[in-house]
Design a protein around this motif. Structure first.
Motif, PDB file in Angstrom:
ATOM      1  N   LYS A  18       9.690  12.161  -4.538  1.00 39.35           N
ATOM      2  CA  LYS A  18       8.541  12.047  -3.663  1.00 39.35           C
ATOM      3  C   LYS A  18       9.045  12.147  -2.239  1.00 39.35           C
ATOM      4  CE  LYS A  18       4.830  10.672  -3.990  1.00 39.35           C
ATOM      5  NZ  LYS A  18       3.536  11.381  -3.917  1.00 39.35           N
ATOM      6  N   TYR A  19       8.309  12.880  -1.415  1.00 37.93           N
ATOM      7  CA  TYR A  19       8.738  13.047  -0.024  1.00 37.93           C
ATOM      8  C   TYR A  19       7.866  12.197   0.904  1.00 37.93           C
ATOM      9  CZ  TYR A  19      11.919  16.724  -1.376  1.00 37.93           C
ATOM     10  OH  TYR A  19      12.964  17.413  -1.923  1.00 37.93           O
ATOM     11  N   VAL A  20       8.481  11.700   1.929  1.00 38.60           N
ATOM     12  CA  VAL A  20       7.766  10.857   2.890  1.00 38.60           C
ATOM     13  C   VAL A  20       8.148  11.268   4.311  1.00 38.60           C
ATOM     14  CG1 VAL A  20       7.653   8.868   1.337  1.00 38.60           C
ATOM     15  CG2 VAL A  20       9.611   9.116   2.865  1.00 38.60           C
ATOM     16  N   PHE A  59       0.838  -1.204   0.000  1.00 39.73           N
ATOM     17  CA  PHE A  59       0.000   0.000   0.000  1.00 39.73           C
ATOM     18  C   PHE A  59       0.875   1.258   0.000  1.00 39.73           C
ATOM     19  CE2 PHE A  59      -3.705  -2.344   2.287  1.00 39.73           C
ATOM     20  CZ  PHE A  59      -4.144  -2.818   1.061  1.00 39.73           C
ATOM     21  N   LYS A  60       1.901   1.228   0.838  1.00 33.81           N
ATOM     22  CA  LYS A  60       2.762   2.422   0.946  1.00 33.81           C
ATOM     23  C   LYS A  60       3.469   2.688  -0.376  1.00 33.81           C
ATOM     24  CE  LYS A  60       2.958   3.666   5.461  1.00 33.81           C
ATOM     25  NZ  LYS A  60       3.653   4.550   6.392  1.00 33.81           N
ATOM     26  N   GLU A 104      13.348   5.438  -2.260  1.00 33.01           N
ATOM     27  CA  GLU A 104      13.497   4.940  -3.625  1.00 33.01           C
ATOM     28  C   GLU A 104      13.761   6.058  -4.625  1.00 33.01           C
ATOM     29  OE1 GLU A 104      13.760   1.870  -3.758  1.00 33.01           O
ATOM     30  OE2 GLU A 104      12.996   1.557  -1.738  1.00 33.01           O
ATOM     31  N   ASP A 145      11.852  10.181  -0.427  1.00 25.00           N
ATOM     32  CA  ASP A 145      11.574   8.749  -0.379  1.00 25.00           C
ATOM     33  C   ASP A 145      12.864   7.966  -0.623  1.00 25.00           C
ATOM     34  OD1 ASP A 145      10.137   6.296  -0.488  1.00 25.00           O
ATOM     35  OD2 ASP A 145      10.235   6.414  -2.678  1.00 25.00           O
ATOM     36  N   GLU A 157       1.136   4.268  -2.681  1.00 23.16           N
ATOM     37  CA  GLU A 157       0.862   5.665  -2.332  1.00 23.16           C
ATOM     38  C   GLU A 157       2.007   6.570  -2.740  1.00 23.16           C
ATOM     39  OE1 GLU A 157       0.069   5.760   1.870  1.00 23.16           O
ATOM     40  OE2 GLU A 157      -1.723   4.532   1.603  1.00 23.16           O
ATOM     41  N   VAL A 158       3.224   6.127  -2.454  1.00 26.61           N
ATOM     42  CA  VAL A 158       4.373   7.005  -2.650  1.00 26.61           C
ATOM     43  C   VAL A 158       4.897   6.919  -4.084  1.00 26.61           C
ATOM     44  CG1 VAL A 158       6.720   7.514  -1.900  1.00 26.61           C
ATOM     45  CG2 VAL A 158       4.998   6.828  -0.224  1.00 26.61           C
ATOM     46  N   ASN A 159       5.055   5.698  -4.580  1.00 24.81           N
ATOM     47  CA  ASN A 159       5.686   5.540  -5.886  1.00 24.81           C
ATOM     48  C   ASN A 159       4.743   4.994  -6.961  1.00 24.81           C
ATOM     49  OD1 ASN A 159       8.411   6.515  -5.632  1.00 24.81           O
ATOM     50  ND2 ASN A 159       8.664   4.918  -4.083  1.00 24.81           N
ATOM     51  N   TYR A 160       3.455   4.918  -6.635  1.00 22.50           N
ATOM     52  CA  TYR A 160       2.406   4.554  -7.602  1.00 22.50           C
ATOM     53  C   TYR A 160       2.615   3.181  -8.213  1.00 22.50           C
ATOM     54  CZ  TYR A 160       2.602   9.616  -7.212  1.00 22.50           C
ATOM     55  OH  TYR A 160       2.709  10.883  -6.722  1.00 22.50           O
ATOM     56  N   TYR A 208      -0.952   1.453   9.694  1.00 22.55           N
ATOM     57  CA  TYR A 208      -1.435   2.040   8.446  1.00 22.55           C
ATOM     58  C   TYR A 208      -2.715   2.782   8.807  1.00 22.55           C
ATOM     59  CZ  TYR A 208      -2.764   2.222   3.516  1.00 22.55           C
ATOM     60  OH  TYR A 208      -3.089   2.640   2.244  1.00 22.55           O
ATOM     61  N   LEU A 257      -7.443   4.065  -1.504  1.00 17.11           N
ATOM     62  CA  LEU A 257      -6.210   4.189  -2.293  1.00 17.11           C
ATOM     63  C   LEU A 257      -6.522   3.971  -3.773  1.00 17.11           C
ATOM     64  CD1 LEU A 257      -3.161   4.328  -2.676  1.00 17.11           C
ATOM     65  CD2 LEU A 257      -2.990   1.966  -1.896  1.00 17.11           C
TER      66      LEU A 257
END
Lengths: 661, 263
Positions: free
Chosen positions: B32-34, A387-388, B14, B12, A391-394, B190, A478
């Protein structure tokens, strides 16, 4: 009216009243459930009843279904005969033939007479199957279920004996309507009884009352057994899902004060989902088709339905309370449905394909997942990074989104942002973008499109996960975020259609994006490439040495009916295409659907190995796939089974090879 | 019990990091920021402590960072934190840890607290200094690299397990205290959807440096980054590419003999 007639009338009305109350209660249960619109396309719905109820099309798809066909129609003819007889007890001189005429009445008597014997035959077969053969599909973990089945079989048998007894005694009393031609069986029974020298009027009364009592018992017992399907199945077929089966319901997140999402108790289901529970015949066809069950996981679709219905029957009490119009709120998880069951589902839809009464299992499983994920944030630990990552990297893998188009480096693939307007948008998908094996497939598709001179583009780093996986894992929030973001991106460009090599993306664009306002023509690469072959835009020379079997992806074949195209394509590229036993709409899942691709398979044996063993039994050295998940699952399984001499190839790879030689 | 959790916005893990032309920082495009991973453990530990102590306990997220950090603060609020303080000021672009700690110390003092959780380091610049400077400025004990945390029954002391070379160390500390969190302390939750919905309405108190009472720059930077340099490209390995394994082996042998001169 005779005294007997009066007694009968009183009892009959009493039983009818109780039965009416039970039916009313069932109706109230449905009324109390959540709304769902199934009131469109009446013509198609009536047609569904004709095909799937009257002609029993799905029931007859399996040989044992013939038994049901006979019992079903026997039951109808006999019930009409029963009504005729019952009304005759109340209204002196009443008879069916008086209404429908002598000839039709006589034909009816013949049907009853013949079907009685046929039903006895079918009952015998059913009893042998259930208590001697005990096939896998009838196995259920509730010990009461086979007892109920035995009781019902016995009662139908007794009912028919009484019917013949009744008619036999009627003949002995000198019936005018029963003749040797329209009631041959009853005549033989009469002949037999003649030798017993019994009190014929008394015997007639005994048979009549026996017949009555069995029917009364039936009426009162049916709603509390699996035979509730006599009430539930017909409306369930009528209100079946007429759209593509692969869509999930759309959730509305506008109410920001909502505390609960998804289904955690019976009252959260829609009326149609609740009706499903009353339509299950416990034939167990779903169980046999279910990949989770076949690999010894705790899930079996019909056992879930069975337990849900048992709980419905227990909890309906809440509705009886004064002023209450809701079911007793009792949690479904984990007693009725365990989390292991909920997460074992690959959403392959084999259960729904098999179900003769069109029960929709997958939506229920996903609704339970929705509750766990959205409301409780409770799911197997390995899903959270998925899921993460989405969300972050699609994408489900932990790979930076900025490298989404790296696979296309050096191939001269145009980006939509450069072209703005083009014919084909190649939707690469997460697998095609990030999975090294699937990247090869993407490159093959691109090469073929370039060979054919197609005006195409990809979204590149603007592409996001299509949302299919998140949706099936229950993370509707999501999924909707991804779907809406993709729709915004797609709206920026002008193109005629989407081509994708991923059946999951295909399905979600076909049936789910329209829920969010985007309807765009989308085809699978098998359909698209076959079109190019037919138009001679691509020229393939059959690879004479290539022998393989084609594996149908669930979301391509079963859900979207793309079964012919990949085969037609392969027949022009490879010499020999073998067939799996389980194929087409009855294909067997690779094990990766419904988010299972990213989950550990710790329970039972592995689904992909089951399928790979089936492949090895075909004696070919290739399996052809049309889905990146299937490709991965086959490669993994073949590796684990130590059969790296057998290779998995996507149809695009095969075609590129055939077009390059 | 007033629990604070410090949060930093970081690229991020990655993300492909590229240094900008001036060498003063990284390029922002494509990043992308996390929430800093270790700060997630801090937020989670705060939430667990709140759940354990119940009653009037609250978790407040404290963040010093750009405007864009708001969405990450919302994520922490969605996980269950009650409110947040967000120090957001142009003057805080690329500060050194001392400056950030000075700013956080002001914000934290104004907020009041019983315990502070933070990450053991941020995964971007890996300085790992904030917790120690803060402890000094707030004059409270610090326990770093925590892998387990337990509050005593009287809520005045806590036992913390911390990772040290070759083993674990058990530390008892008085409260208030700042605890920096290590992987393994917990599994951050989560956010549930009701949590996400509620987070939209929770309060984030935005503060500028002026709001915190800084007349000018908040203390002197103790260090200045002159230039960022990409890591030197190592000679690395050469992938021998060939269609057939046989050809690849041939090429490998040639390279070993002619280029590396080892065989």
């Amino acid at each position: 009216m005779t005294i007997q007639g009066i007694v009968f009338l009183v009892l009959f009305l009493a039983v009818l009243a109780v039965f009416g109350l039970i039916v009313r209660l069932l109706y109230r249960i449905l009324r109390a459930a959540k709304p769902e619109n199934r009131f469109d396309r009446w013509g198609d719905r009536i047609k569904a009843v004709l095909v799937y109820v009257c002609a029993q099309a799905r029931v007859l798809a399996k040989p044992a279904g013939l038994g049901h066909f006979v019992i079903f129609w026997g039951f109808i003819f006999i019930t009409i005969g029963t009504l005729d007889h019952m009304l005759g007890q109340v209204i002196p001189g009443f008879g069916l033939e008086r209404i429908v005429g002598r000839r039709l009445g006589s034909a009816f008597i013949l049907l009853q007479d013949v079907f009685g014997i046929l039903v006895i035959g079918a009952l015998a077969v059913a009893a042998v199957r259930r208590f001697v053969q005990k096939p896998e599909r009838l196995k259920i973990d509730d010990p009461a279920a086979p007892r109920q089945a035995a009781l019902i079989l016995a009662l139908i048998f007794v009912l028919i004996l009484f019917m013949y007894g009744l008619k036999g005694t009627e003949i002995l009393e000198g019936s005018a309507r029963l003749t040797k031609t329209n009631a041959p069986v009853s005549f033989s029974v009469a002949e037999m009884m003649r030798g017993w020298h019994m009190n014929v009027p008394l015997a007639n009364d005994v048979f009549s009352w026996g017949h009555n009592l069995v029917i009364f018992f039936f009426l009162l017992f049916i709603p509390f057994s699996k035979h509730i399907h006599i009430l539930g199945a017909i409306p369930n077929v009528f209100f079946r899902n007429l759209g593509r089966p692969g869509s999930l319901s759309h959730m509305n997140f506008e109410d920001e004060s909502a505390e609960k999402f998804g289904v955690s108790e019976l009252g959260d289901f829609t009326w149609k989902q609740t009706m499903d529970l009353c339509a299950c015949t416990e034939c167990g066809r779903c169980q046999v088709a279910c990949p989770a069950h076949a690999t010894q996981k705790p899930l079996s679709p019909f056992r879930v339905i069975h337990r849900l219905r048992a709980q419905l029957m227990r909890d309906k009490g809440g509705l009886l309370a004064k002023g209450s119009d809701v079911l007793k709120p009792a949690p479904l998880i984990p007693e009725t449905v365990s989390e292991d069951e909920i997460w074992a589902c690959t959403t392959c839809g084999a259960c729904m394909q098999e179900c003769p009464t069109f029960i929709e299992h997958v939506q229920k499983i996903v609704d339970l997942r929705r509750f766990l994920v959205l409301t409780e944030s409770r799911f197997p630990a390995e899903i959270q990074p998925v899921f993460k990552n989405m969300e972050v990297n699609y994408n489900p893998w932990a790979i930076g989104y900025s490298s989404r188009a790296d696979w296309a480096a050096g191939l001269g693939v145009p980006l939509a942002s450069e072209k703005r307007s083009f014919d084909v948008l190649f939707w690469v998908g997460c697998s095609g973008s990030f999975d090294q094996r699937a990247q090869k497939v993407s490159r093959s598709v691109v090469r073929l499109m370039q060979m054919a001179g197609i005006d195409f583009a990809i979204l590149g780093t603007e592409e996001m996960c299509c949302g299919e996986t998140a949706r099936r894992m229950g993370n509707e929030y999501l999924a909707q975020t991804q779907i809406q973001a993709n729709i915004e991106t797609l709206k920026k460009y002008k193109f005629n259609r989407i081509v994708t090599a991923c059946p999951h993306g295909l399905n979600t664009f076909l049936v789910e994006y329209p829920q969010f306002g985007l309807s765009v023509p989308v085809v699978h690469h098998s359909e698209f490439l076959l079109g190019l072959l037919s138009k001679d835009a691509l020229k393939a020379r059959r690879i004479e040495t290539l022998r393989g079997a084609y594996h149908d992806s669930c979301y391509l074949g079963r859900y979207n009916g793309v079964i012919r195209e990949p085969r037609a394509l392969l027949s022009r590229a490879a010499r020999h295409v073998a067939e799996f036993g389980r194929r087409g709409r009855s294909s067997f899942c690779c094990g990766a659907g419904g988010g299972r691709m990213w989950m550990e398979e710790t329970l039972g044996s592995r689904i992909n190995e089951d399928r790979a063993r089936e492949l090895l039994g075909l004696g070919v050295d290739h399996v052809f796939t049309a889905c990146p998940f299937c490709l991965t699952m086959f490669e993994d399984a073949l590796k684990t089974l130590g059969r790296e001499d057998v290779h998995a190839l996507d149809i695009a790879e095969v075609l590129l090879e055939a077009c390059s030689q | 019990m007033k629990i604070l959790a410090l949060l930093k916005r970081v690229p991020d893990t990655e993300a492909k990091i590229l240094i900008n032309q001036e060498g003063t920082g990284i390029k922002d495009e494509g990043i992308k920021y996390v929430i800093n991973t270790y700060d997630e453990y801090a937020v989670e530990e705060g939430l667990r402590l709140k759940e354990k102590t119940g009653g009037t306990s609250t978790v407040t997220v404290v963040c010093a960072g750009p405007e864009e950090a708001t969405e990450l603060i919302r994520t922490a609020l969605a996980m269950g934190a009650d409110d947040a303080v967000h120090v957001c000021d142009k003057a805080l672009e690329r500060p050194d840890p001392f400056v950030i700690a000075a700013v956080l110390a002001k914000a934290i003092k104004a907020e009041g607290f019983d315990i502070i959780f933070c990450g053991k380091q941020a995964i971007d610049d890996d300085m790992g200094q904030i917790q120690s400077i803060l402890a000094e400025m707030l004059d409270i004990p610090q326990v770093n690299v925590a892998t387990a945390f337990e509050l005593a029954a009287d809520a005045k002391r806590a036992t913390v397990r911390r990772r040290v070379e070759g083993g674990d160390e058990k530390v008892e500390t008085s409260l208030p205290v700042i605890v920096s969190c290590e992987k393994g302390l917990n599994d951050p939750r989560y956010a549930s959807l009701p949590g996400i919905m509620k987070a939209k309405k929770k309060e984030i108190r935005k503060k500028t440096l002026a709001d915190l009472g800084f007349a000018q720059a908040p203390g002197d930077a103790r260090s200045t980054i002159l230039r960022w340099l990409p890591p030197q490209k190592s000679s690395g390995c050469t992938m021998v590419k060939a269609e057939e394994t046989r050809d690849a082996v041939k090429e490998l042998v040639r390279l070993l003999r002619e280029e590396a001169k080892v065989v």
